[in-house]
Design a protein around this motif. Structure first.
Motif, PDB file in Angstrom:
ATOM      1  N   GLY A  58       0.838  -1.195   0.000  1.00 25.13           N
ATOM      2  CA  GLY A  58       0.000   0.000   0.000  1.00 25.13           C
ATOM      3  C   GLY A  58       0.872   1.243   0.000  1.00 25.13           C
ATOM      4  N   ILE A  59       0.210   2.396  -0.040  1.00 29.14           N
ATOM      5  CA  ILE A  59       0.948   3.667  -0.017  1.00 29.14           C
ATOM      6  C   ILE A  59       0.618   4.416   1.265  1.00 29.14           C
ATOM      7  N   HIS A  60       1.645   4.732   2.016  1.00 25.41           N
ATOM      8  CA  HIS A  60       1.512   5.430   3.297  1.00 25.41           C
ATOM      9  C   HIS A  60       1.022   6.864   3.061  1.00 25.41           C
ATOM     10  N   PRO A  61       0.162   7.388   3.949  1.00 28.02           N
ATOM     11  CA  PRO A  61      -0.362   8.751   3.727  1.00 28.02           C
ATOM     12  C   PRO A  61       0.704   9.852   3.720  1.00 28.02           C
ATOM     13  N   GLN A  62       1.862   9.604   4.330  1.00 27.38           N
ATOM     14  CA  GLN A  62       2.920  10.629   4.318  1.00 27.38           C
ATOM     15  C   GLN A  62       3.694  10.663   3.003  1.00 27.38           C
ATOM     16  N   GLU A  63       3.431   9.688   2.127  1.00 24.07           N
ATOM     17  CA  GLU A  63       4.133   9.667   0.833  1.00 24.07           C
ATOM     18  C   GLU A  63       3.859  10.917   0.007  1.00 24.07           C
ATOM     19  N   VAL A  64       2.716  11.561   0.212  1.00 23.95           N
ATOM     20  CA  VAL A  64       2.410  12.770  -0.580  1.00 23.95           C
ATOM     21  C   VAL A  64       3.410  13.891  -0.305  1.00 23.95           C
ATOM     22  N   GLN A  65       4.026  13.882   0.888  1.00 23.97           N
ATOM     23  CA  GLN A  65       5.064  14.891   1.123  1.00 23.97           C
ATOM     24  C   GLN A  65       6.481  14.329   0.978  1.00 23.97           C
ATOM     25  N   HIS A  98      -3.335  13.985   8.943  1.00 16.96           N
ATOM     26  CA  HIS A  98      -3.362  15.446   8.966  1.00 16.96           C
ATOM     27  C   HIS A  98      -2.517  15.976  10.120  1.00 16.96           C
ATOM     28  N   TYR A  99      -1.710  15.123  10.711  1.00 12.01           N
ATOM     29  CA  TYR A  99      -0.881  15.506  11.856  1.00 12.01           C
ATOM     30  C   TYR A  99       0.566  15.737  11.415  1.00 12.01           C
ATOM     31  N   PHE A 100       1.130  14.764  10.714  1.00  9.91           N
ATOM     32  CA  PHE A 100       2.492  14.925  10.190  1.00  9.91           C
ATOM     33  C   PHE A 100       2.480  15.629   8.826  1.00  9.91           C
ATOM     34  N   VAL A 101       1.357  15.529   8.126  1.00 11.77           N
ATOM     35  CA  VAL A 101       1.217  16.234   6.841  1.00 11.77           C
ATOM     36  C   VAL A 101       0.356  17.477   7.097  1.00 11.77           C
ATOM     37  N   LYS A 102       1.041  18.585   7.380  1.00 10.06           N
ATOM     38  CA  LYS A 102       0.327  19.807   7.771  1.00 10.06           C
ATOM     39  C   LYS A 102      -0.158  20.611   6.555  1.00 10.06           C
ATOM     40  N   ASP A 103       0.516  20.452   5.423  1.00  7.96           N
ATOM     41  CA  ASP A 103       0.183  21.211   4.210  1.00  7.96           C
ATOM     42  C   ASP A 103      -1.139  20.704   3.630  1.00  7.96           C
ATOM     43  N   ASN A 104      -2.203  21.479   3.840  1.00  9.50           N
ATOM     44  CA  ASN A 104      -3.520  20.961   3.436  1.00  9.50           C
ATOM     45  C   ASN A 104      -3.753  20.961   1.921  1.00  9.50           C
ATOM     46  N   VAL A 132      -4.179   6.622  10.811  1.00  9.78           N
ATOM     47  CA  VAL A 132      -5.274   7.601  10.853  1.00  9.78           C
ATOM     48  C   VAL A 132      -4.912   8.860  11.637  1.00  9.78           C
ATOM     49  N   LYS A 133      -3.610   9.090  11.848  1.00  6.01           N
ATOM     50  CA  LYS A 133      -3.155  10.148  12.752  1.00  6.01           C
ATOM     51  C   LYS A 133      -3.680  11.545  12.373  1.00  6.01           C
ATOM     52  N   GLY A 134      -4.438  12.130  13.266  1.00  4.82           N
ATOM     53  CA  GLY A 134      -4.962  13.481  13.056  1.00  4.82           C
ATOM     54  C   GLY A 134      -6.103  13.553  12.060  1.00  4.82           C
ATOM     55  N   TYR A 156      -3.534   3.608  17.354  1.00  5.94           N
ATOM     56  CA  TYR A 156      -4.596   4.608  17.509  1.00  5.94           C
ATOM     57  C   TYR A 156      -4.369   5.467  18.750  1.00  5.94           C
ATOM     58  N   SER A 157      -4.425   6.786  18.562  1.00  5.40           N
ATOM     59  CA  SER A 157      -4.270   7.703  19.700  1.00  5.40           C
ATOM     60  C   SER A 157      -5.243   8.876  19.563  1.00  5.40           C
ATOM     61  N   GLY A 158      -6.338   8.662  18.844  1.00  2.77           N
ATOM     62  CA  GLY A 158      -7.285   9.741  18.559  1.00  2.77           C
ATOM     63  C   GLY A 158      -8.430   9.821  19.555  1.00  2.77           C
TER      64      GLY A 158
END
Ligand SMILES: [Zn+2]
Length: 251
Positions: A58-65, A98-104, A132-134, A156-158
């Motif tokens: 799969g592709i990790h959500p932080q890959e966009v940055q 949306h926690y480590f990737v702040k650039d919306n 699912v962080k943030g 999970y820490s939400g």
């Protein structure tokens, strides 16, 4: 039998050492999760070399940055996952962050990739391993729009109310060695039923001054048994049952 359901095994310098250390301490199976285009191939290589390693792609959500070209590589990654789909035990690590990737401005692409990955999981009837962080609320809203066999929420820490919703929906929550010091992780464990817990290292992420490894899994189990006040061996059996339920392809 203990199982590490979430490890970035391709990121260790000498993965064979990590695997044999884990096996010596009773961690018999490791699910290796991918993050980037490059890691998909490394994960498949590792799973072919080591019997104890089971691949999730799969592709990790932080890959966009991390990778400005991820958009262009997407089709190739989808093809790679499709070709290997019968060998996979899950689609992961995927999600929204949306926690480590702040650039919306990156968020729409992140969501598009996430939904593409969920589409693959649905198509190949594979469980998902989620970050699912943030963005817990966003992910929990999207999930029911797909028909997925099972869901593993990792580290999970939400918000606590969402844990209850997750439990009602039958989600599994995998717990990392951060259980030692993280109040939100401890809260997740307190809220979770024993039937919804899994164990993971998320290695080689660092916990305080220590590199995470699958060998930490027995320690995570010990902490869970203390918090849940359930004898260690009983909880171990329960977690094995849970793991069989969600990741049946590794048995
Ligand atoms: Zn991870």
């Amino acid at each position: 039998m203990l199982i590490d359901v979430h490890c970035h095994l391709n990121l260790y310098l000498v993965p064979e050492e990590i695997i044999s250390e884990a096996q010596q301490i009773g961690v018999e199976k490791i699910i290796a999760v991918a993050m980037s285009a490059v890691s998909q191939k490394r994960i498949m290589d590792l799973s072919e070399r080591f019997k104890a390693v089971y691949p999730a792609l799969g592709i990790h959500p932080q890959e966009v940055q991390e990778n400005k070209n991820i958009y262009k590589e997407l089709d190739e990654i989808i093809d790679f996952i499709t070709i290997h789909s019968d060998k996979l035990c899950a689609i992961g690590e995927i999600g929204i962050d949306h926690y480590f990737v702040k650039d919306n401005t990156l968020w729409p692409l992140q969501e598009k990739i996430f939904k593409t990955m969920l589409g693959l999981a649905q198509k190949f009837n594979l469980p998902v391993n989620l970050h699912v962080k943030g963005a817990e609320k966003e992910v929990f809203e999207i999930l029911p729009t797909y028909n997925l066999p099972n869901i593993n929420i990792h580290w999970y820490s939400g918000p606590q109310d969402l844990v209850k919703i997750g439990l009602d929906r039958g989600y599994f929550f995998s717990i990392t060695p951060a259980i030692e010091y993280s109040p939100p992780v401890k809260k997740t464990v307190e809220l979770c039923a024993p039937t919804n817990l899994l164990l993971e290292s998320d290695g080689p992420v660092r916990y305080h001054n220590q590199t995470g490894t699958p060998s930490m899994i027995p320690y995570v189990l010990k902490k869970l048994s203390e918090i849940k006040n359930i004898p260690k061996n009983d909880l171990k059996d329960q977690i094995l049952e849970n793991t069989k339920k969600i990741f049946n392809k590794i048995f």
